[in-house]
Design a protein around this motif. Sequence first.
Motif: not given
Length: 289
Positions: A127-132, A141-142, A151-155
Amino acid sequence: MKLLVKAPAKINLALDVLHKRPDGYHEVEMIMTTIDLADRVELTLLQEDKILILSHNRYVPDDHRNLAYQAAQLLKGRFNVKQGVTISIEKTIPVAAGLAGGSSDAAAALRGLNKLWDLGLTLDELAEIGSEIGSDVSFCVYGGTALAKGRGEMITELPAPPTCWVILAKPFIGVSTAEVYRQLNLSGMHHPNIGKMIEAINHNDYQQVCGNVGNVLEDVTLKLHPEVAQIKEQMKRFGADAVLMSGSGPTVFGLVQHDSRMHRIYNGLRGFCDQVFAVRMLGGRHSLD
């Protein structure tokens, strides 16, 4: 070696934009959930060191513009992978529809390549890689249901929403997310109550979920594309319990619990709209098995 990975669409039960950040992105709070409308992503191991994208959909790019390509490229570079992959994408999710189809394909590629290339990464790491790659990729991813911030990456994971049908209708137009955000006026807008939506989901309260749907991007897209407003009105007229545009649009979804009403809305919209689907929410998160 081949792997087949499902890439489900998402809908936004609530979408709020708080402010524009110094980095140019908008600070958002969104409640997202995956639905049983999915692309099929097939990954085939190549000994040759290259990435190939195959798709019969003319709107799906087969080069570096493709988010699944970017996912493969990122993993190859970061973990020094010398093998290649053919990524075949069979589209079911409409393109440029506000349903995160491209982001979900990228997330499916990340999960599948983790296995294909034996990288041993966790969902959190993927998920961290996906945020890039893109703002919705981390959530995809989840899968499941979550509050997304930043910006949408803190899940933050949430329980599955109450069981119901989701009827989706997409007119034959595409919407530019960047253009919608450009035209968004943050002053004086009506913000959805994210806290109340979380409470409704936690209590499995269908009526409260329906009562708290909201999307601050709707006003912009409805002005740019009046046909989206017409679809919303048709869905309400046919008896959906809640009607909302997903993401930046143009797809509109309606929630309904009764099979008979689902069929009435679905059949009524098919005479009015290009792409109509009746699906269920998926509920659970993806696993790496």
